[in-house]
Design an enzyme around this catalytic site. Structure first.
Site, mmCIF file in Angstrom:
data_model
loop_
_atom_site.group_PDB
_atom_site.id
_atom_site.type_symbol
_atom_site.label_atom_id
_atom_site.label_comp_id
_atom_site.label_asym_id
_atom_site.label_seq_id
_atom_site.Cartn_x
_atom_site.Cartn_y
_atom_site.Cartn_z
ATOM 1 N N LYS A 24 30.136 37.164 46.092
ATOM 2 C CA LYS A 24 31.521 37.433 45.688
ATOM 3 C C LYS A 24 32.244 38.183 46.801
ATOM 4 O O LYS A 24 31.705 39.142 47.369
ATOM 5 C CB LYS A 24 31.537 38.250 44.391
ATOM 6 C CG LYS A 24 32.940 38.557 43.911
ATOM 7 C CD LYS A 24 32.955 39.057 42.480
ATOM 8 C CE LYS A 24 34.338 39.509 42.056
ATOM 9 N NZ LYS A 24 35.376 38.492 42.233
ATOM 10 N N HIS A 64 28.134 41.053 39.495
ATOM 11 C CA HIS A 64 28.381 39.693 40.006
ATOM 12 C C HIS A 64 27.319 39.280 41.016
ATOM 13 O O HIS A 64 26.596 40.117 41.552
ATOM 14 C CB HIS A 64 29.754 39.617 40.670
ATOM 15 C CG HIS A 64 30.894 39.501 39.705
ATOM 16 N ND1 HIS A 64 31.430 40.591 39.071
ATOM 17 C CD2 HIS A 64 31.590 38.418 39.259
ATOM 18 C CE1 HIS A 64 32.419 40.187 38.273
ATOM 19 N NE2 HIS A 64 32.541 38.880 38.368
#
Ligand SMILES: NC(=O)C1=CN([C@@H]2O[C@H](COP(=O)(O)OP(=O)(O)OC[C@H]3O[C@@H](n4cnc5c(N)ncnc54)[C@H](OP(=O)(O)O)[C@@H]3O)[C@@H](O)[C@H]2O)C=CC1
Ligand SMILES: O=C(O)C1=N[C@H](C(=O)O)C[C@H](O)C1
Length: 250
Positions: free
Chosen positions: A139, A135
């Site tokens: 995040k 990611h």
């Protein structure tokens, strides 16, 4: 035809702002509230919201859902941080207000839902299974909600099939080298500038490996799932865990 009255919580965030645009563009929906941190939840009630799309953070989501359920507002929830204890609490709230529904979707994208489905199907045929999620570095949490759910589904399938524990004779010199253990399935989290949301499920058997990979390259990938959730949750009382329950996958 009357339009579904929808509120978005976390409306200024990465996925929340995309959801605001998607709801505004949907012909069968009306965006009646777009709330950010500090905004009053009562605004949703005053605006007559029927469904709240919850895209905030794990610290905020329970308070927001408690409020929604108490006011008979259905929830479509993409926010992460779900544990068995949290799910049980939400079920309790929903039981107390019959007719109200909540969808918890670890991932709204069709590719990710299929990745979970295929991983669950494949899990019993291989000795080894590991999950890698990748990611963007902003995040908030690790491992991702999708990776955790994927590992849980894999573990359930392996247990039902009577699979032996995975072979692993490694003695680790550094904590974390083998990732997080989710029900016996190692889950590895990568955070890298340039990425959005990606996942690989690696399966290995004698002389072969299978890799299932999914890439979300834009937040728009989540929007068909969000809109489907909004349309379906109003007639799905109680807790629905996973968008697959609103898709005809078989
Ligand atoms: N299920 C799925 O398919 C997907 C799920 N997600 C999940 O959605 C969540 C949000 O992700 P992302 O958009 O990247 O995160 P962001 O940090 O970009 O957005 C979250 C937004 O929610 C706001 N917020 C926090 N608390 C509240 C509150 N109580 N009421 C209203 N707004 C609030 C934040 O405000 P502030 O900036 O002031 O903190 C921020 O604007 C994460 O849990 C993520 O994992 C993301 C993508 C897809
Ligand atoms: O924070 C994100 O970006 C995402 N969060 C969800 C998760 O934790 O699984 C869904 C998707 O991976 C994007």
């Amino acid at each position: 035809m009357s339009k579904l009255r929808v509120a978005v919580l976390g409306a200024k965030g990465r996925i929340g702002s995309e959801a605001v645009r998607a709801v505004e563009a949907a012909e069968d929906m009306e965006l009646v509230a777009a709330l950010g941190r500090g905004d009053k939840l009562e605004t949703m009630v005053e605006a007559g919201a029927e469904v709240a799309v919850e895209l905030t953070d794990p610290e905020s989501v329970m308070g927001n859902l408690d409020f929604c359920v108490r006011h008979g507002i259905h929830g479509v929830v993409g926010t992460t941080g779900w544990t068995d204890e949290r799910l049980a609490r939400l079920r309790g709230w929903l039981d107390a207000v019959p007719g109200t529904g909540a969808l918890i979707a670890p991932n709204f994208s069709i590719g990710a839902v299929l990745t979970m489905r295929f991983a669950r199907q494949a899990a019993r045929f291989f000795e080894s299974v590991e999950v890698i999620e990748l990611h963007h570095p902003n995040k908030a949490d690790a491992p991702s909600g999708t990776a955790t759910r994927t590992a849980q589904l894999i573990a359930e399938a392996r247990e039902q099939a009577g699979c032996a524990p995975q072979p692993d004779a490694t003695s680790t010199a550094l904590d974390g080298a083998r990732g997080a253990d989710v029900d016996g399935v190692p889950v590895h989290s990568v955070r890298l500038r340039g990425l959005l949301a990606h996942q690989e499920v690696l399966l290995g058997g004698e002389g072969e490996t299978l890799t299932i990979r999914h890439d979300s390259t834009h937040h728009s990938s989540f929007m068909p799932g969000v809109l489907l959730g909004v349309r379906r949750v109003v007639s799905a009382p109680g807790l629905t865990l996973g968008l697959e329950h609103f898709l005809d996958l078989d």
